[in-house]
Design an enzyme around this catalytic site. Sequence first.
Site, PDB file in Angstrom:
ATOM      1  N   TYR A   1      12.679  11.241  -8.018  1.00 53.62           N
ATOM      2  CA  TYR A   1      13.648  11.292  -9.092  1.00 53.62           C
ATOM      3  C   TYR A   1      13.655  10.082  -9.751  1.00 53.62           C
ATOM      4  CZ  TYR A   1      17.274   9.017  -6.535  1.00 53.62           C
ATOM      5  OH  TYR A   1      17.807   7.797  -5.964  1.00 53.62           O
TER       6      TYR A   1
ATOM      7  N   LYS B   1      11.149   6.390  -4.883  1.00 52.41           N
ATOM      8  CA  LYS B   1      12.628   6.898  -5.272  1.00 52.41           C
ATOM      9  C   LYS B   1      12.334   8.685  -4.746  1.00 52.41           C
ATOM     10  CE  LYS B   1      15.871   6.342  -8.591  1.00 52.41           C
ATOM     11  NZ  LYS B   1      16.683   5.481  -7.744  1.00 52.41           N
TER      12      LYS B   1
ATOM     13  N   GLU C   1      19.398  -4.408   0.405  1.00 49.84           N
ATOM     14  CA  GLU C   1      20.060  -3.753  -0.869  1.00 49.84           C
ATOM     15  C   GLU C   1      21.237  -3.050  -0.542  1.00 49.84           C
ATOM     16  OE1 GLU C   1      17.414  -1.209  -3.009  1.00 49.84           O
ATOM     17  OE2 GLU C   1      16.393  -0.358  -1.019  1.00 49.84           O
TER      18      GLU C   1
ATOM     19  N   LEU D   1      14.056  -0.597  -3.148  1.00 51.64           N
ATOM     20  CA  LEU D   1      13.633   0.112  -4.292  1.00 51.64           C
ATOM     21  C   LEU D   1      13.433  -1.019  -5.168  1.00 51.64           C
ATOM     22  CD1 LEU D   1      13.332   2.498  -5.887  1.00 51.64           C
ATOM     23  CD2 LEU D   1      15.774   2.525  -6.851  1.00 51.64           C
TER      24      LEU D   1
END
Length: 290
Positions: free
Chosen positions: A35, A149, A181, A205
């Site tokens: 996504y 993702k 993160e 990411l």
Amino acid sequence: MSVYPIILAQTNFTHRDNLKYPYEERGLQFGDGVYEVIRIYNGSYYLLQEHVDRFFRSAEAVKINLLFTKEELRNLLDELLKRNDMKEDGKVYLQATRGSAPRDHVFPINVSANIYAYVQDFPRGIENLENGISAITHPDIRWENCYIKSLNLLPNVLAKQEAKEQNCGEAILHKDGFVTECSSSNVYLVKDGKIYTHPVKQNILHGCVRMRIEQFVKDLNIPFIEEGFNVEDIAMADELFLSSSTSEITPIVNVDKNQIGTGTPGKITRMLQQAYEKDANIKASEKISS
């Protein structure tokens, strides 16, 4: 191998043909999909190409065959805004799954990907941008391929929920003592005029806003060091901030109930916020104070 006709849905029994959702959908049953969330300002996309590129990278990484080229997808997303007469601040959620097929771990044969996108209003979080947020630290228990993702977000969801239950806006994830993160954003530590953040590897990411920050700091002559920092380093930070498409560049002023720096957004964070607004061409009436 066929499914019997009567299905239990919630607390009711119904015929499988009457269900409002595809129960044999691989995104639903396996999280077998990818996504993107794309930011919109004043009816226009921000970083559209970067998001489209990452969408294709994620799909390729999990071997999902998309039904269009990058250019065709951009055109479809532009048309989506036009048909919705979208002229405000918002976001588009875009998703592709491997498709609908009888449940089996092995990829189905001759099944097309299920793809959809929708538009939502999404005003800027001015209060958070102006005053900053509080955060918690949380173990990073995700898989090793977070550069994809994917729809497999349960560890992120649980971390974000724990942050919410502690009246915080984000969870800073760490593994083996080093910060990776946040649950839904990249995170950066400022010390002695330098910015530190986890290097771009498979376990985080590759944020689209992060890529723009790399350009901002180059233009501003701010040292940008891709080096993992330790959880204990947070307490000694001059500034801390995060970035994402929906959070923009948000200051973090408190972590685990401990104040960061002066407890207010710092100078470098403010400089990057201003660079972001200029780059995104955000109208002056929406700007946060300098």
